[in-house]
Design a protein around this motif. Structure first.
Motif, PDB file in Angstrom:
ATOM      1  N   LEU A  90       4.600   8.823  -6.381  1.00 53.73           N
ATOM      2  CA  LEU A  90       4.486   9.464  -7.688  1.00 53.73           C
ATOM      3  C   LEU A  90       5.484  10.255  -6.928  1.00 53.73           C
ATOM      4  O   LEU A  90       7.025  10.742  -7.288  1.00 53.73           O
ATOM      5  CB  LEU A  90       3.650  10.152  -8.432  1.00 53.73           C
ATOM      6  N   ALA A  91       5.353  11.519  -5.753  1.00 51.28           N
ATOM      7  CA  ALA A  91       6.210  12.747  -5.462  1.00 51.28           C
ATOM      8  C   ALA A  91       7.691  11.636  -5.143  1.00 51.28           C
ATOM      9  O   ALA A  91       8.058  12.704  -5.348  1.00 51.28           O
ATOM     10  CB  ALA A  91       5.238  13.305  -4.795  1.00 51.28           C
ATOM     11  N   THR A 130       4.315   0.215  -6.197  1.00 45.56           N
ATOM     12  CA  THR A 130       2.279   1.410  -5.447  1.00 45.56           C
ATOM     13  C   THR A 130       1.684   0.450  -4.159  1.00 45.56           C
ATOM     14  O   THR A 130       0.369   0.956  -3.272  1.00 45.56           O
ATOM     15  CB  THR A 130       2.051   2.688  -6.813  1.00 45.56           C
ATOM     16  N   ASN A 176      -1.536   8.340  -1.311  1.00 42.98           N
ATOM     17  CA  ASN A 176      -1.817   8.230  -2.270  1.00 42.98           C
ATOM     18  C   ASN A 176      -0.891   7.434  -3.410  1.00 42.98           C
ATOM     19  O   ASN A 176       0.084   7.618  -3.758  1.00 42.98           O
ATOM     20  CB  ASN A 176      -3.357   8.709  -2.863  1.00 42.98           C
ATOM     21  N   GLU A 177      -2.127   7.214  -4.760  1.00 46.86           N
ATOM     22  CA  GLU A 177      -1.079   6.828  -6.171  1.00 46.86           C
ATOM     23  C   GLU A 177       0.237   8.061  -6.623  1.00 46.86           C
ATOM     24  O   GLU A 177       0.850   8.726  -6.884  1.00 46.86           O
ATOM     25  CB  GLU A 177      -1.689   7.208  -7.257  1.00 46.86           C
ATOM     26  N   ASP A 178      -0.506   9.860  -6.358  1.00 49.00           N
ATOM     27  CA  ASP A 178       0.365  11.114  -6.553  1.00 49.00           C
ATOM     28  C   ASP A 178       1.956  11.125  -5.841  1.00 49.00           C
ATOM     29  O   ASP A 178       2.472  11.218  -6.287  1.00 49.00           O
ATOM     30  CB  ASP A 178      -1.069  12.006  -6.354  1.00 49.00           C
ATOM     31  N   ARG A 179       1.285  10.163  -4.670  1.00 49.36           N
ATOM     32  CA  ARG A 179       2.604  10.799  -2.566  1.00 49.36           C
ATOM     33  C   ARG A 179       3.141   9.513  -3.723  1.00 49.36           C
ATOM     34  O   ARG A 179       4.598  10.282  -3.381  1.00 49.36           O
ATOM     35  CB  ARG A 179       1.851  11.189  -1.890  1.00 49.36           C
TER      36      ARG A 179
END
Lengths: 416, 416
Positions: free
Chosen positions: B77-78, B42, B72-75
């Motif tokens: 993760l997605a 990441t 970003n981290e969420d993306r």
């Protein structure tokens, strides 16, 4: 002002809406009527064809091409019979498959529908004209045809007949059109008419197909060239192998599913190569081989790198000795054209491996490559043999001239 | 000497033979490993992305595009979740259908196999990189990616991660390659690499798709533009119609299955147009209408001929009054892009007529066009929405990334 090509395109697009929705019964009625009409116009068609043949001879057209161009009563009878046979085939249009209810209550299924306007570009065989019309019309498509200049008069006569049959049956005659300007510029413009033509199918030799693939912005269904191999494995029944090789090489020479290259496992060369060498000699087949082949077959000449990639369509066969089924598969995947490939073997693992790993439209165990054909596969009619991977691969029956659309029944669903 | 592009092509073709034959278990193992690797990388990926975003801002990239580019981290993760979801889907490869014995004893069936090397050309969304890899890899295909120059560093970082995961799982890292030269010349050369690439899929806006369609000699799967209509029939439940129109127009604006044009039967204009006009006003949707629409909706401005053919992807809707379902169908078939079309009606005959005669990938009765989507159709993953008619039409799930080959079991058959 519209060019004549745009006019054809617009008329075809307009005809699409009505042809798409004709019932199977109506389509069959028209196909039978068109067959009758071709027969009753025999004299007119033959007269036009005579003129084409005369011009062809004047321009020193090779005899093989003259033979393809030539029509006679029997050939017109065969064209009419072709239309009647297409009428007898099952209509793929309208079938709905996979209809399922989604959790939100939407009922979604896939319905088989016509492609729309199908463009067909071909060479000097006038029988393609009625054949292409029959296949397109049965599947609810509008056909726009562009034949070779050598067959122009014959094609015009055939299309005139078919349009008459359409008109007499109250169907728009624009269900078929012929582009009568056979210049290269018109052909190039035709291949870019994306707004009017949904699919383009070239039918002919390698040069024609390559030109269409390289020029067209319309999606193309590529048909045909076949550099087909037979691999004789270590455990093969050598008499069966010999029968199959002779059949695949010599039963008909100029066809795309004929065998062009033979691979032989090193452990059976001593027995098999002299055997097949003798049989090929009897059939006057020239052999181009690697060193081991030349050592064991007296009449074999040396194969060049180019030979491994050549579709001869002639009484010539290349032969190479390989160390293993893996080497055979690697050779085939490197040099083949994605058409038809066969292994002759009694080894279960090798048979499955060959079926799994050879990348081609049709892969055979213990049978002749000559079976890659719509009739032989049981499709009744054939539009061609696709050697590409999109849409259709291998012999194409009527479904290859169709597409699907999703139909969705709701009761007010909106997306959350 | 090979150019770097030829090297990528050759490596991809070489990788094809091994990727094609990976077991489902092995493919899933790699997909999970690649998901893990993306998460553990990441920091690296975000650093590369920051650089892309910084450059984008320097070059005054519009905010919408910056948002598409931004990770970003969420993306991340997605992206990892996306790979895991693909691992959970059923593997379409290897299924044999329609196996039948011919009269001559040949056993012929159709086996589902990978396409081979799939080229994907896309714009500034780095998540397409892992997504495209996941879909291609699950279906046994090799992916050659060409992303936009704006996302180059992000894409390089993602591809490096995935290649590491491949290597650590003893699979050739050439199962994915990124073309890191983002020049137009390289893109054009890539689109003509027929000997190495089997299929090309453009993912992005209309300009990109048109360029690929016009330039490529490789077969293209065309995805996406949608000038979608809703036709409100005479017998429609007008409240349902209003709900559906508002949903299809405003639930998400910039998507290809959003409604761009509304057709209203003349007998319900007095009741329906003021109603929908008010709801659209509340949502700040500009209305461009014909005379009757302007008469009944105060804020409506005049629509030009161009409006009927425009995919706005914005808070704008064109509205036209029609005399009949026939006129609605004719209008739609003239102006639509073959994506999604809906009728709102309680008339059985009109519903069936609309389903039969509208030429589009998805045709709805009484539901929002926004449902045209792989997830909504239950496919689990989506490569895109095909608006062409060859190969795949509508939302494309994993099977759209496959082809078939005929496998034939014989016992010595030759063609008579």
């Amino acid at each position: 002002m519209d060019t004549f090509l745009e006019k054809i395109g617009k008329n075809a697009k307009k005809a699409e809406c009505t042809v798409r929705n004709l019932s199977t019964g109506k389509k069959n009625e028209v196909l039978y009527a068109a067959a009758e009409k071709l027969l009753s116009c025999t004299e007119l068609i033959l007269k036009a064809n005579e003129e084409d043949v005369r011009k062809g001879k004047e321009h020193h057209m090779p005899e093989g091409l003259i033979d393809r161009l030539l029509l006679n009563e029997d050939r017109i009878l065969a064209m009419a019979d072709g239309l009647r046979q297409i009428a007898k085939l099952e209509d793929p249009i309208g079938e709905v498959t996979g209809m399922k209810k989604r959790p939100n209550g939407l009922l979604i299924g896939q319905k088989r529908v016509p492609l729309g306007v199908v463009g067909i570009i071909y060479e000097a065989r006038p029988n393609v004209t009625s054949d292409a019309f029959g296949l397109c019309f049965k599947t609810g498509n509008v056909a726009v045809l562009k034949g070779g200049s050598d067959a122009l008069r014959s094609n015009e006569a055939i299309v005139t007949c078919i349009r008459e049959a359409l008109r007499e049956n109250d169907v728009t005659e624009n269900a078929i059109s012929l582009i009568s300007d056979t210049s290269r510029e018109t052909a190039a413009a035709f291949m870019k008419m994306n707004q009017y033509v949904d699919v383009l199918i070239p039918r002919g030799g390698r040069g024609l197909i390559q030109t269409v693939v390289n020029t067209s912005t319309i999606p193309v269904i590529e048909t045909g060239t076949g550099n087909c191999h037979i691999y004789v494995d270590e455990t093969a029944d050598l008499q069966m192998a010999a029968n199959i090789v002779i059949n695949a090489k010599t039963q008909r020479i100029g066809v795309c599913n004929a065998c062009e290259s033979l691979l032989v496992h090193k452990n059976v060369t001593k027995e098999f190569l002299p055997l097949i060498g003798e049989l090929l000699r009897e059939k006057n087949v020239e052999i181009r081989g690697d060193q081991e082949t030349q050592r064991l077959i007296a009449q074999a000449v040396a194969a060049s790198e180019e030979d491994w990639g050549t579709e001869y369509l002639d009484y010539i066969l290349s032969i190479k000795v390989v160390d293993s089924v893996e080497e055979a598969i690697a050779h085939i995947n490197h040099y083949n054209t994605g058409h038809s490939e066969a292994i002759i073997t009694n080894n279960y693992v090798h048979a499955q491996k060959f079926l799994d790993e050879v990348d081609a439209a049709a892969v055979y165990v213990n049978a002749s490559t000559r079976f890659t054909d719509g009739q032989e596969f049981g499709f009744g009619a054939e539009i061609g043999i696709s050697t590409q991977k999109l849409h259709a691969r291998g012999p194409m029956g009527l479904p290859a001239l169709t597409t699907t659309k999703y139909i969705i029944y709701g009761n007010g669903q909106v997306r959350p």
